[in-house]
Design a protein around this motif. Structure first.
Motif, PDB file in Angstrom:
ATOM      1  N   LEU A  79     -12.914 -15.409  -0.747  1.00  0.00           N
ATOM      2  CA  LEU A  79     -13.844 -14.132  -0.672  1.00  0.00           C
ATOM      3  C   LEU A  79     -13.148 -12.906  -1.124  1.00  0.00           C
ATOM      4  N   PRO A  80     -12.501 -12.921  -2.458  1.00  0.00           N
ATOM      5  CA  PRO A  80     -11.679 -11.761  -2.503  1.00  0.00           C
ATOM      6  C   PRO A  80     -12.589 -10.280  -2.733  1.00  0.00           C
ATOM      7  N   ALA A  81     -13.854 -10.419  -2.684  1.00  0.00           N
ATOM      8  CA  ALA A  81     -14.639  -9.112  -2.647  1.00  0.00           C
ATOM      9  C   ALA A  81     -15.510  -8.793  -1.363  1.00  0.00           C
ATOM     10  N   ASP A  82     -15.076  -9.832  -0.541  1.00  0.00           N
ATOM     11  CA  ASP A  82     -15.791  -9.438   1.080  1.00  0.00           C
ATOM     12  C   ASP A  82     -14.867  -8.425   1.671  1.00  0.00           C
ATOM     13  N   ILE A  83     -15.275  -7.581   2.140  1.00  0.00           N
ATOM     14  CA  ILE A  83     -14.463  -6.760   2.981  1.00  0.00           C
ATOM     15  C   ILE A  83     -14.149  -7.279   4.290  1.00  0.00           C
ATOM     16  N   ASP A  84     -15.215  -8.073   4.999  1.00  0.00           N
ATOM     17  CA  ASP A  84     -15.184  -8.452   6.157  1.00  0.00           C
ATOM     18  C   ASP A  84     -14.002  -9.541   6.422  1.00  0.00           C
ATOM     19  N   ALA A  85     -13.976 -10.502   5.184  1.00  0.00           N
ATOM     20  CA  ALA A  85     -12.844 -11.359   5.230  1.00  0.00           C
ATOM     21  C   ALA A  85     -11.593 -10.951   5.282  1.00  0.00           C
ATOM     22  N   GLN A  86     -11.586  -9.924   4.316  1.00  0.00           N
ATOM     23  CA  GLN A  86     -10.260  -9.486   4.133  1.00  0.00           C
ATOM     24  C   GLN A  86      -9.738  -8.638   5.317  1.00  0.00           C
ATOM     25  N   LEU A  87     -10.708  -7.902   6.092  1.00  0.00           N
ATOM     26  CA  LEU A  87     -10.220  -7.207   7.383  1.00  0.00           C
ATOM     27  C   LEU A  87      -9.879  -8.423   8.459  1.00  0.00           C
ATOM     28  N   LYS A  88     -10.718  -9.228   8.806  1.00  0.00           N
ATOM     29  CA  LYS A  88     -10.381 -10.380   9.571  1.00  0.00           C
ATOM     30  C   LYS A  88      -9.179 -11.019   9.226  1.00  0.00           C
ATOM     31  N   ALA A  89      -8.811 -11.463   8.061  1.00  0.00           N
ATOM     32  CA  ALA A  89      -7.535 -11.981   7.729  1.00  0.00           C
ATOM     33  C   ALA A  89      -6.256 -11.197   8.102  1.00  0.00           C
ATOM     34  N   GLY A  90      -6.609  -9.683   7.395  1.00  0.00           N
ATOM     35  CA  GLY A  90      -5.760  -8.730   7.852  1.00  0.00           C
ATOM     36  C   GLY A  90      -5.252  -8.636   9.536  1.00  0.00           C
ATOM     37  N   SER A  91      -6.507  -8.410  10.083  1.00  0.00           N
ATOM     38  CA  SER A  91      -6.269  -8.447  11.686  1.00  0.00           C
ATOM     39  C   SER A  91      -5.411  -9.720  12.233  1.00  0.00           C
ATOM     40  N   MET A  92      -5.850 -10.811  11.881  1.00  0.00           N
ATOM     41  CA  MET A  92      -4.943 -11.883  12.370  1.00  0.00           C
ATOM     42  C   MET A  92      -3.482 -12.040  11.719  1.00  0.00           C
ATOM     43  N   ARG A  95      -3.774  -7.167   2.648  1.00  0.00           N
ATOM     44  CA  ARG A  95      -5.143  -7.406   3.045  1.00  0.00           C
ATOM     45  C   ARG A  95      -6.122  -5.919   3.152  1.00  0.00           C
ATOM     46  N   ALA A  96      -5.372  -5.114   3.932  1.00  0.00           N
ATOM     47  CA  ALA A  96      -5.982  -3.742   4.151  1.00  0.00           C
ATOM     48  C   ALA A  96      -6.269  -3.015   2.552  1.00  0.00           C
ATOM     49  N   ASP A  97      -5.105  -3.107   1.637  1.00  0.00           N
ATOM     50  CA  ASP A  97      -5.396  -2.658   0.479  1.00  0.00           C
ATOM     51  C   ASP A  97      -6.380  -3.262  -0.309  1.00  0.00           C
ATOM     52  N   LYS A  98      -6.468  -4.435  -0.130  1.00  0.00           N
ATOM     53  CA  LYS A  98      -7.551  -5.264  -1.040  1.00  0.00           C
ATOM     54  C   LYS A  98      -8.971  -4.836  -0.417  1.00  0.00           C
ATOM     55  N   ALA A  99      -9.189  -4.584   0.977  1.00  0.00           N
ATOM     56  CA  ALA A  99     -10.200  -3.991   1.464  1.00  0.00           C
ATOM     57  C   ALA A  99     -10.724  -2.572   1.216  1.00  0.00           C
ATOM     58  N   LEU A 100      -9.740  -1.841   0.988  1.00  0.00           N
ATOM     59  CA  LEU A 100      -9.873  -0.682   0.397  1.00  0.00           C
ATOM     60  C   LEU A 100     -10.173  -0.274  -1.027  1.00  0.00           C
ATOM     61  N   ALA A 101      -9.617  -1.474  -1.886  1.00  0.00           N
ATOM     62  CA  ALA A 101      -9.893  -1.397  -3.234  1.00  0.00           C
ATOM     63  C   ALA A 101     -11.545  -1.978  -3.484  1.00  0.00           C
ATOM     64  N   ILE A 102     -12.076  -2.754  -2.605  1.00  0.00           N
ATOM     65  CA  ILE A 102     -13.354  -2.938  -2.664  1.00  0.00           C
ATOM     66  C   ILE A 102     -14.362  -1.722  -2.304  1.00  0.00           C
ATOM     67  N   ASN A 103     -13.975  -0.935  -1.221  1.00  0.00           N
ATOM     68  CA  ASN A 103     -14.668   0.000  -0.696  1.00  0.00           C
ATOM     69  C   ASN A 103     -13.607   1.173  -0.226  1.00  0.00           C
ATOM     70  N   PRO A 104     -13.322   2.228  -0.677  1.00  0.00           N
ATOM     71  CA  PRO A 104     -12.165   3.157  -0.410  1.00  0.00           C
ATOM     72  C   PRO A 104     -12.731   3.678   0.883  1.00  0.00           C
ATOM     73  N   ARG A 105     -13.747   3.710   1.518  1.00  0.00           N
ATOM     74  CA  ARG A 105     -14.523   4.093   2.767  1.00  0.00           C
ATOM     75  C   ARG A 105     -14.302   3.185   3.809  1.00  0.00           C
ATOM     76  N   THR A 106     -13.782   2.194   3.622  1.00  0.00           N
ATOM     77  CA  THR A 106     -13.584   0.893   4.604  1.00  0.00           C
ATOM     78  C   THR A 106     -12.870   1.672   5.878  1.00  0.00           C
ATOM     79  N   ARG A 107     -13.333   1.106   7.011  1.00  0.00           N
ATOM     80  CA  ARG A 107     -12.788   1.562   8.181  1.00  0.00           C
ATOM     81  C   ARG A 107     -12.315   0.163   9.159  1.00  0.00           C
ATOM     82  N   MET A 108     -11.336   0.037   9.737  1.00  0.00           N
ATOM     83  CA  MET A 108     -11.053  -0.970  10.470  1.00  0.00           C
ATOM     84  C   MET A 108     -11.985  -1.038  11.801  1.00  0.00           C
ATOM     85  N   ARG A 109     -12.515  -2.411  12.140  1.00  0.00           N
ATOM     86  CA  ARG A 109     -13.287  -2.409  13.143  1.00  0.00           C
ATOM     87  C   ARG A 109     -12.769  -2.955  14.389  1.00  0.00           C
TER      88      ARG A 109
END
Length: 147
Positions: free
Chosen positions: A107-120, A133-147
Motif C-alpha cells: 500500500l505505497p499510497a496509504d499514509i496509515d500503513a506507512q506510519l504504522k510500518a515506520g513506528s514498528m 517510511r516517514a518520507d513516504k508518508a510526507l510525500a503522500i501528504n506533506p501535512r501528515t502528523r505522527m499519531r
C-alpha cells in the motif's frame, strides 16, 4: 499385510469389472473437484473469521485465520495489516514488524500503513528504515502528523 494388498487388489479388480471405465473416471473427477472446491474459501472470508475471533478476544485463532488469508492471497494488504495488529496483541513483535512492512509495501499510497510500518521500524531500532517510511508518508501528504 500381504493379504491386505491381495484383498485390496481383488476388490479393485471386481469394482473395475463391474463399472465401465468412463464411470470410474467421472467419479474420480468428481472426487478431485470436490476436494479442490472444498478449499476454495476466499481470503476475505478468512479475514472476516479472524475479525470475529479478535472481537471475542481469541487472538491466537485470529492470527491463524489472518495467516490463512495471507496464504490464500499474499497480495491482500488488509489481511497483512490485520495480521500485524493480531501479532502485536499476541506479543509477537517480530511478526508484527514483518507484516506491517509487507502491508506498507503493498500500500505505497496509504499514509496509515506507512506510519504504522515506520513506528514498528523505529521501535525495532531501525531508524533509517523508519525515516524512509516517514518520507513516504510526507510525500503522500506533506501535512501528515505522527499519531
Amino acid at each position: 499385510m500381504r493379504g491386505d494388498c491381495v484383498l485390496s487388489f481383488a476388490l479393485e479388480a471386481r469394482f473395475a469389472m463391474k463399472y465401465p471405465r468412463w464411470i470410474l473416471l467421472a467419479v474420480g473427477a468428481l472426487v478431485i473437484a470436490a476436494a479442490v472446491t472444498g478449499c476454495s474459501r476466499s481470503a476475505q472470508s478468512y479475514v472476516e473469521r479472524g475479525d470475529a475471533y479478535l472481537k471475542e478476544g481469541n487472538v491466537n485463532a485470529a492470527v491463524l485465520e489472518y495467516r490463512n488469508a495471507v496464504n490464500k492471497d499474499a497480495m491482500f494488504a488488509p489481511a497483512r495489516l490485520k495480521l500485524a495488529e493480531a501479532y502485536r496483541r499476541q506479543g509477537n513483535g517480530a511478526g508484527a514488524l514483518a507484516e506491517s512492512v509487507r502491508a506498507a509495501d503493498l500500500l505505497p499510497a496509504d499514509i496509515d500503513a506507512q506510519l504504522k510500518a515506520g513506528s514498528m521500524l523505529l521501535m525495532a531500532g531501525r531508524a533509517q528504515d523508519a525515516l524512509a517510511r516517514a518520507d513516504k508518508a510526507l510525500a503522500i501528504n506533506p501535512r501528515t502528523r505522527m499519531r
